[in-house]
Design a protein around this motif. Structure first.
Motif, PDB file in Angstrom:
ATOM      1  N   THR A   1       0.811  -1.221   0.000  1.00 46.40           N
ATOM      2  CA  THR A   1       0.000   0.000   0.000  1.00 46.40           C
ATOM      3  C   THR A   1       0.846   1.273   0.000  1.00 46.40           C
ATOM      4  N   LEU A   2       2.144   1.168   0.231  1.00 51.07           N
ATOM      5  CA  LEU A   2       3.010   2.350   0.189  1.00 51.07           C
ATOM      6  C   LEU A   2       3.340   2.764  -1.246  1.00 51.07           C
ATOM      7  N   SER A   3       3.081   1.899  -2.208  1.00 51.61           N
ATOM      8  CA  SER A   3       3.307   2.233  -3.614  1.00 51.61           C
ATOM      9  C   SER A   3       2.163   3.112  -4.118  1.00 51.61           C
ATOM     10  N   SER A   4       2.485   4.034  -5.012  1.00 57.10           N
ATOM     11  CA  SER A   4       1.465   4.893  -5.620  1.00 57.10           C
ATOM     12  C   SER A   4       0.982   4.345  -6.961  1.00 57.10           C
ATOM     13  N   LEU A   5       1.533   3.211  -7.394  1.00 59.67           N
ATOM     14  CA  LEU A   5       1.206   2.686  -8.719  1.00 59.67           C
ATOM     15  C   LEU A   5      -0.183   2.065  -8.743  1.00 59.67           C
ATOM     16  N   SER A   6      -0.899   2.279  -9.835  1.00 60.12           N
ATOM     17  CA  SER A   6      -2.247   1.733  -9.978  1.00 60.12           C
ATOM     18  C   SER A   6      -2.227   0.216 -10.153  1.00 60.12           C
ATOM     19  N   ARG A   7      -1.119  -0.291 -10.638  1.00 60.49           N
ATOM     20  CA  ARG A   7      -0.933  -1.733 -10.840  1.00 60.49           C
ATOM     21  C   ARG A   7       0.551  -2.017 -10.597  1.00 60.49           C
ATOM     22  N   ILE A   8       0.861  -3.118  -9.950  1.00 59.76           N
ATOM     23  CA  ILE A   8       2.255  -3.465  -9.687  1.00 59.76           C
ATOM     24  C   ILE A   8       2.594  -4.712 -10.498  1.00 59.76           C
ATOM     25  N   ASP A   9       3.496  -4.547 -11.475  1.00 52.00           N
ATOM     26  CA  ASP A   9       3.925  -5.669 -12.306  1.00 52.00           C
ATOM     27  C   ASP A   9       5.198  -6.323 -11.786  1.00 52.00           C
ATOM     28  N   TYR A  10       5.978  -5.586 -11.023  1.00 51.99           N
ATOM     29  CA  TYR A  10       7.187  -6.131 -10.398  1.00 51.99           C
ATOM     30  C   TYR A  10       7.309  -5.496  -9.026  1.00 51.99           C
ATOM     31  N   ALA A  11       7.681  -6.287  -8.038  1.00 48.79           N
ATOM     32  CA  ALA A  11       7.938  -5.748  -6.706  1.00 48.79           C
ATOM     33  C   ALA A  11       8.966  -6.615  -6.003  1.00 48.79           C
ATOM     34  N   ASP A  12       9.815  -5.952  -5.238  1.00 48.95           N
ATOM     35  CA  ASP A  12      10.681  -6.667  -4.310  1.00 48.95           C
ATOM     36  C   ASP A  12      10.818  -5.818  -3.066  1.00 48.95           C
ATOM     37  N   HIS A  13      11.244  -6.464  -1.988  1.00 47.47           N
ATOM     38  CA  HIS A  13      11.350  -5.780  -0.702  1.00 47.47           C
ATOM     39  C   HIS A  13      12.492  -6.433   0.072  1.00 47.47           C
ATOM     40  N   PHE A  14      13.447  -5.629   0.490  1.00 48.49           N
ATOM     41  CA  PHE A  14      14.605  -6.107   1.241  1.00 48.49           C
ATOM     42  C   PHE A  14      14.599  -5.452   2.614  1.00 48.49           C
ATOM     43  N   VAL A  15      14.788  -6.242   3.651  1.00 43.07           N
ATOM     44  CA  VAL A  15      14.812  -5.738   5.023  1.00 43.07           C
ATOM     45  C   VAL A  15      16.155  -6.108   5.649  1.00 43.07           C
TER      46      VAL A  15
ATOM     47  N   ALA B   1      18.344  11.741  -5.291  1.00 39.74           N
ATOM     48  CA  ALA B   1      19.018  11.173  -6.474  1.00 39.74           C
ATOM     49  C   ALA B   1      18.200  11.392  -7.747  1.00 39.74           C
ATOM     50  N   GLY B   2      17.547  12.530  -7.830  1.00 42.57           N
ATOM     51  CA  GLY B   2      16.766  12.859  -9.014  1.00 42.57           C
ATOM     52  C   GLY B   2      15.335  12.348  -8.983  1.00 42.57           C
ATOM     53  N   TRP B   3      15.018  11.411  -8.095  1.00 44.45           N
ATOM     54  CA  TRP B   3      13.661  10.878  -7.950  1.00 44.45           C
ATOM     55  C   TRP B   3      12.817  11.875  -7.151  1.00 44.45           C
ATOM     56  N   GLN B   4      11.596  12.103  -7.569  1.00 47.82           N
ATOM     57  CA  GLN B   4      10.673  12.983  -6.855  1.00 47.82           C
ATOM     58  C   GLN B   4      10.222  12.311  -5.557  1.00 47.82           C
ATOM     59  N   ILE B   5      10.231  13.058  -4.461  1.00 50.87           N
ATOM     60  CA  ILE B   5       9.648  12.536  -3.224  1.00 50.87           C
ATOM     61  C   ILE B   5       8.140  12.641  -3.388  1.00 50.87           C
ATOM     62  N   GLY B   6       7.482  11.491  -3.491  1.00 49.37           N
ATOM     63  CA  GLY B   6       6.035  11.469  -3.719  1.00 49.37           C
ATOM     64  C   GLY B   6       5.253  11.689  -2.451  1.00 49.37           C
ATOM     65  N   GLU B   7       5.672  11.007  -1.406  1.00 53.13           N
ATOM     66  CA  GLU B   7       4.980  11.106  -0.122  1.00 53.13           C
ATOM     67  C   GLU B   7       5.880  10.484   0.937  1.00 53.13           C
TER      68      GLU B   7
END
Length: 167
Positions: A21-35, A82-88
């Motif tokens: 739910t932290l993603s702003s994308l309407s659809r997620i085609d690829y995701a990964d998460h590293f902790v 790094a050039g990426w917009q801070i969305g939220e």
């Protein structure tokens, strides 16, 4: 500083809903998460800036702008990492956003008192994404644990700026 081994999850359907739910994308085609377990302490924005810097380095430019065609800011700003917009952002997370004509991307950094995490989310908007990202994702998944460990080491050593670039 205490640092454990990074644990990864690949695939949007395998990620906890609280992460997706932290993603702003309407659809997620690829995701990964590293902790990465760590007790190194910094704000979530400081974590993001230590991981990626205020402006992209040469390799990041090659991959992000060159191969993925992401439209990134060319100047350092309090509104970008790094050039990426801070969305939220919230107290324990920050979402960076960028897109090209064929892919939309989010990088989500999460930081708590005992861990730091990086999630990558992509939406394939046109067919080149299906050709470009899968081979790059292999390299990406190999590099992310090192990015997290290096950031934890730098933060634990006090190599964190308290001030971000002015607006």
């Amino acid at each position: 500083m205490s640092v454990g081994a990074a644990v990864s999850t690949v695939g949007a359907e395998r990620l906890p809903a609280t992460v997706r739910t932290l993603s702003s994308l309407s659809r997620i085609d690829y995701a990964d998460h590293f902790v990465l377990p760590t007790n190194a302490a910094a704000t979530v924005e400081q974590w993001a800036r230590v991981m990626f810097g205020d402006t992209p380095d040469v390799i990041e430019l090659f991959v992000w702008r060159g191969l993925l065609g992401l439209r990134l800011s060319r100047t350092a700003s309090a509104d970008t990492v790094a050039g990426w917009q801070i969305g939220e952002q919230g107290d324990e997370w920050i979402r960076l956003e960028a897109r090209s004509w064929f892919v939309a991307a989010n990088l989500v950094v999460q930081a708590t008192s005992d861990s730091v995490a990086l999630g990558t989310f992509l939406r394939y908007d046109h067919w080149p994404a299906l050709l470009v990202w899968p081979p790059l994702s292999v390299l990406h998944r190999r590099l992310v644990p090192g990015v997290l460990r290096k950031a934890a080491t730098r933060i634990a050593a006090g190599k964190v700026r308290s001030k971000v670039p002015s607006r």
